[in-house]
Design an enzyme around this catalytic site. Structure first.
Site, mmCIF file in Angstrom:
data_model
loop_
_atom_site.group_PDB
_atom_site.id
_atom_site.type_symbol
_atom_site.label_atom_id
_atom_site.label_comp_id
_atom_site.label_asym_id
_atom_site.label_seq_id
_atom_site.Cartn_x
_atom_site.Cartn_y
_atom_site.Cartn_z
ATOM 1 N N ASN A 1 -10.426 -0.830 9.948
ATOM 2 C CA ASN A 1 -9.168 -0.235 9.494
ATOM 3 C C ASN A 1 -8.670 0.750 10.547
ATOM 4 O O ASN A 1 -9.343 1.749 10.823
ATOM 5 C CB ASN A 1 -9.382 0.490 8.172
ATOM 6 C CG ASN A 1 -9.915 -0.429 7.091
ATOM 7 O OD1 ASN A 1 -9.156 -1.102 6.409
ATOM 8 N ND2 ASN A 1 -11.231 -0.491 6.949
ATOM 9 N N TYR B 1 -9.376 3.804 -5.158
ATOM 10 C CA TYR B 1 -8.461 4.936 -5.270
ATOM 11 C C TYR B 1 -8.425 5.636 -6.625
ATOM 12 O O TYR B 1 -7.948 6.756 -6.707
ATOM 13 C CB TYR B 1 -7.043 4.480 -4.890
ATOM 14 C CG TYR B 1 -6.981 3.939 -3.484
ATOM 15 C CD1 TYR B 1 -7.224 4.774 -2.394
ATOM 16 C CD2 TYR B 1 -6.723 2.600 -3.242
ATOM 17 C CE1 TYR B 1 -7.188 4.275 -1.101
ATOM 18 C CE2 TYR B 1 -6.680 2.097 -1.944
ATOM 19 C CZ TYR B 1 -6.914 2.943 -0.879
ATOM 20 O OH TYR B 1 -6.889 2.453 0.388
ATOM 21 N N ARG C 1 -12.154 2.978 10.710
ATOM 22 C CA ARG C 1 -13.269 2.839 9.782
ATOM 23 C C ARG C 1 -13.609 1.365 9.660
ATOM 24 O O ARG C 1 -12.728 0.547 9.358
ATOM 25 C CB ARG C 1 -12.910 3.387 8.400
ATOM 26 C CG ARG C 1 -14.099 3.613 7.486
ATOM 27 C CD ARG C 1 -13.714 3.774 6.034
ATOM 28 N NE ARG C 1 -13.382 2.494 5.438
ATOM 29 C CZ ARG C 1 -12.207 2.195 4.899
ATOM 30 N NH1 ARG C 1 -11.226 3.074 4.888
ATOM 31 N NH2 ARG C 1 -12.006 1.003 4.378
ATOM 32 N N GLU D 1 -14.341 -5.879 8.449
ATOM 33 C CA GLU D 1 -13.046 -5.544 9.041
ATOM 34 C C GLU D 1 -13.070 -4.126 9.591
ATOM 35 O O GLU D 1 -13.953 -3.327 9.256
ATOM 36 C CB GLU D 1 -11.927 -5.678 8.007
ATOM 37 C CG GLU D 1 -12.046 -4.734 6.838
ATOM 38 C CD GLU D 1 -10.904 -4.905 5.837
ATOM 39 O OE1 GLU D 1 -9.843 -5.430 6.220
ATOM 40 O OE2 GLU D 1 -11.076 -4.499 4.681
ATOM 41 N N ASP E 1 -15.940 -1.687 7.907
ATOM 42 C CA ASP E 1 -16.635 -1.988 6.660
ATOM 43 C C ASP E 1 -17.635 -3.115 6.872
ATOM 44 O O ASP E 1 -17.361 -4.074 7.614
ATOM 45 C CB ASP E 1 -15.630 -2.387 5.585
ATOM 46 C CG ASP E 1 -14.628 -1.279 5.279
ATOM 47 O OD1 ASP E 1 -14.982 -0.094 5.475
ATOM 48 O OD2 ASP E 1 -13.502 -1.595 4.860
ATOM 49 N N SER F 1 -6.494 -2.659 1.475
ATOM 50 C CA SER F 1 -6.781 -2.096 0.154
ATOM 51 C C SER F 1 -7.192 -3.149 -0.873
ATOM 52 O O SER F 1 -6.991 -2.985 -2.068
ATOM 53 C CB SER F 1 -5.581 -1.302 -0.383
ATOM 54 O OG SER F 1 -5.432 -0.105 0.347
ATOM 55 N N GLY G 1 -7.489 5.520 5.092
ATOM 56 C CA GLY G 1 -6.874 6.379 4.095
ATOM 57 C C GLY G 1 -7.236 7.842 4.252
ATOM 58 O O GLY G 1 -8.327 8.193 4.700
ATOM 59 N N GLU H 1 0.808 -1.216 0.000
ATOM 60 C CA GLU H 1 0.000 0.000 0.000
ATOM 61 C C GLU H 1 0.851 1.280 0.000
ATOM 62 O O GLU H 1 0.377 2.348 0.370
ATOM 63 C CB GLU H 1 -0.940 -0.009 1.210
ATOM 64 C CG GLU H 1 -1.931 -1.156 1.182
ATOM 65 C CD GLU H 1 -2.917 -1.097 2.326
ATOM 66 O OE1 GLU H 1 -3.778 -0.203 2.327
ATOM 67 O OE2 GLU H 1 -2.826 -1.951 3.223
#
Length: 302
Positions: A265, A208, A247, A263, A249, A140, A269, A14
């Protein structure tokens, strides 16, 4: 004037995302009035930090080493206050199997899963299709493979020379439905975003690339689903022992009215297309204010 070192880049898969996150945060930190030193992290990061002599570290690294407790341990040893979660929370959240065990203990719904080696997953179906193959410690969407219903053979990409995401994987039940995400700052869930994409799934390019996905905020959901997602994100954040910004998901299966956490994070990002800054803006917090909040939230912890 507080001196902040912003570490980013590194050597994980990443790296490119981290470079963008770190540079965006550096600009915002300067706008907020901080003295900033930017550090493209190498394996000699301890020397880089010792030379910089910062008051605090804003961690913009993503993926293994920067997000899994390794860098956090180094910062603890050096006595440097740093942003985001500590050693244990970072390590737990980065390991998809271990984090799911924590989620289950906290009463959150998770998809059926099985730990497999790369050789096992390539030899025979790990679960009944449809299912997903995921590296245990990547982010990612690197290395994610979807095995569709009716697929005769397991994914042969796993045996190819281009595979670089480790030998230990998670096979996970495929949850159909809508892609949702919720950011948490401190002890407050911000909002629910629905992510849509024309790609097969929410992969690296969808995340992205400009136009790769569309973010709907607030997500157009029944009130009970919005509340459940907000509650679950905060519960996951606290159960893992996270701090700062995270964050989580989710997948929401409308037919079964089932909300499944995928998951959390711990280093979300901070790129121009990232979800946490977008949710913060929706709540009235500018990107400069968000970065300043993360800097002021730095601390040392074990």
């Amino acid at each position: 004037m507080k001196h902040v070192a912003i570490i980013y880049g590194g050597w994980s898969s990443e790296r490119t995302v981290s470079l963008s996150s770190g540079q965006q945060m550096a600009g915002a930190a300067r706008s907020a009035g901080y003295r900033v030193t930017e550090i493209d992290a190498t394996r000699d990061l301890a020397r880089q930090l010792a030379d910089a002599k910062p008051d605090a570290v804003l961690n913009g690294l993503h993926g293994p080493w920067g997000e899994d407790g390794c860098v956090q341990g180094l910062l603890e040893i050096m006595g440097l206050p740093y942003s985001h979660s500590g050693v244990l929370a970072s390590a737990l959240a980065m390991d998809k199997l271990k984090s799911k065990a924590v989620y289950k203990q906290a009463g959150l719904d998770v998809a059926e899963d099985r730990r497999v080696t790369r050789a096992e997953a390539a030899a025979v179906h790990a679960l009944k299709p449809p299912y997903v193959i995921k590296p245990v410690n990547e982010g990612s969407s690197f290395g994610v493979l979807i095995v569709r219903e009716g697929t005769n053979s397991p994914p042969q990409e796993l045996t190819g020379p281009g595979w670089r995401y480790g030998d230990y994987l998670m096979a996970e039940e495929y949850i159909p439905g809508r892609e949702l995400t919720v950011a948490v700052l401190g002890d407050h869930a911000l909002a629910v975003t629905e992510i849509t994409t024309l790609r097969d799934y929410y992969d690296f390019d969808a995340k992205y690339a400009a136009g790769g996905s569309q973010h709907v905020i607030p997500a157009d959901l029944p009130a009970h689903v919005t509340k459940a997602a907000m509650d679950a994100s905060l519960k996951a954040h606290l159960a893992l022992g996270c701090r700062g910004a995270t964050r989580s998901d989710f997948r929401y299966d409308e037919k079964k009215d089932r909300l499944v956490i995928l998951e959390t994070n711990t280093q979300p990002g901070m790129t121009p297309t990232s979800l946490v800054p977008e949710q913060a803006a929706y709540m009235g917090m500018s990107f400069v204010d968000l970065v300043a909040w993360m800097i002021e939230d730095t601390s040392c912890q074990r």
